[in-house]
Design a protein around this motif. Structure first.
Motif, PDB file in Angstrom:
ATOM      1  N   CYS A   1       1.277   5.735   1.928  1.00  0.00           N
ATOM      2  CA  CYS A   1       0.829   4.396   2.327  1.00  0.00           C
ATOM      3  C   CYS A   1       0.517   4.332   3.827  1.00  0.00           C
TER       4      CYS A   1
ATOM      5  N   CYS B   1       9.487   4.159   3.198  1.00  0.00           N
ATOM      6  CA  CYS B   1       9.390   3.027   2.260  1.00  0.00           C
ATOM      7  C   CYS B   1       9.937   1.758   2.922  1.00  0.00           C
TER       8      CYS B   1
ATOM      9  N   CYS C   1       7.218   9.209   1.052  1.00  0.00           N
ATOM     10  CA  CYS C   1       6.121  10.192   0.967  1.00  0.00           C
ATOM     11  C   CYS C   1       5.009   9.930   1.982  1.00  0.00           C
TER      12      CYS C   1
HETATM   13  S1  SF4 Z   1       6.121   2.842   0.100  1.00  0.00           S
HETATM   14 FE1  SF4 Z   1       7.309   4.734   0.017  1.00  0.00          FE
HETATM   15  S2  SF4 Z   1       6.746   5.677  -1.930  1.00  0.00           S
HETATM   16 FE2  SF4 Z   1       5.215   4.113  -1.508  1.00  0.00          FE
HETATM   17  S3  SF4 Z   1       3.599   5.266  -0.502  1.00  0.00           S
HETATM   18 FE3  SF4 Z   1       4.892   4.404   1.112  1.00  0.00          FE
HETATM   19  S4  SF4 Z   1       6.373   5.967   1.600  1.00  0.00           S
HETATM   20 FE4  SF4 Z   1       5.423   6.549  -0.374  1.00  0.00          FE
END
Ligand code: SF4
Length: 265
Positions: A221, A226, A218
């Protein structure tokens, strides 16, 4: 609570919401009137939230106030454990018995699995920290006074009071087997009277951490994916709180796993 799929789903849904978790935390302290609860968490959808908790068998209405059921009290019990004073060696520590598997609860992260509350006696008290080196992956948390052991996908938390929780368990048979293994490992050290020697920390890599991330890519972060976040986390170039989706109820067990793994970095 029998742990039937329908009951598991009801409790899992009830505890997946932050307002309902706040209501449960208020009721741990004492019985409350509906007005008191509404004054703290807001009136919006209050009836709906209370209905969800009552349907799940966690909360009941009694004499114009709301109170936790026995099942609700057990569910919340392990959150209130107190640390014991740490001992210097295992002398005087008695061999353990698994006295009961007290409850089979739904695992918030995966409704096909269970969270188990069990009890080991006598309570290990301050000897608990000394047992950390017995397990390839374990850490003693000073904050909650508990030994947290990672065994594959299962997280075992032993409290100094003797209470034990196991997450991501597939069946009662698996819980029994896991608890028996745990008991045997600890009792071998107690019977020999040997205080385990502290060992080197186990290494963890980004692929292992990635397994417990939401995998939604998404980008909340600020990372591309991820997987990229996992690499930066291991390299200490970012922090776990940047992944806000992990705070959702369904990822609470994953969050617990990642926090445990980060202890080994
Ligand atoms: S680690 Fe993955 S789920 Fe968590 S905010 Fe970052 S992209 Fe999104």
């Amino acid at each position: 609570m029998t742990g039937s799929p329908a009951e598991v789903k009801l409790v899992s849904n009830a505890m997946a919401n932050i307002t309902r978790r706040k209501i449960m935390a208020m009721l741990v302290e004492r019985n409350r009137t509906k007005e008191e609860i509404g004054g703290s968490v807001g009136q919006s959808m209050l009836d709906y939230h209370l209905q969800m908790l009552q349907q799940a068998g966690l909360v009941q209405s009694k004499d114009d106030s709301l109170t936790l059921t026995d099942f609700g009290k057990n569910f919340m019990e392990t959150k209130a454990e107190k640390p014991a004073e740490v001992k210097r060696d295992l002398s005087g520590t008695k061999p353990l018995q698994v006295v009961e598997i007290r409850q089979l609860l739904p695992c918030i992260a995966d409704s096909t699995k269970f969270r188990i509350i069990a009890r080991l006696e006598p309570a290990l008290g301050g000897a608990l920290k000394l047992l950390e080196p017995l397990f390839p992956r374990a850490r003693y948390s000073e904050k909650i006074g508990a030994l947290i052991i990672q065994k594959g996908n299962i997280l075992i938390t032993i409290y100094s009071t003797g209470n034990v929780t196991l997450t991501m368990i597939r069946s009662e048979a698996e819980a029994k087997e896991t608890l028996e293994d745990l008991k045997e490992t600890i009792n071998r050290a107690i019977v020999k009277g040997i205080t385990p020697v502290p060992r080197e920390k186990v290494k963890v890599d980004h692929a292992e951490i990635y397994e417990y991330l939401p995998k939604s890519n998404c980008q909340l972060c600020s990372e591309q994916s991820c997987y990229a976040f996992a690499i930066k986390l291991v390299g200490r170039e970012t922090t776990l709180d940047r992944c806000t989706p992990l705070l959702e109820g369904k990822y609470l067990t994953n969050l617990e796993h990642i926090r445990t793994l980060l202890e080994y970095l």
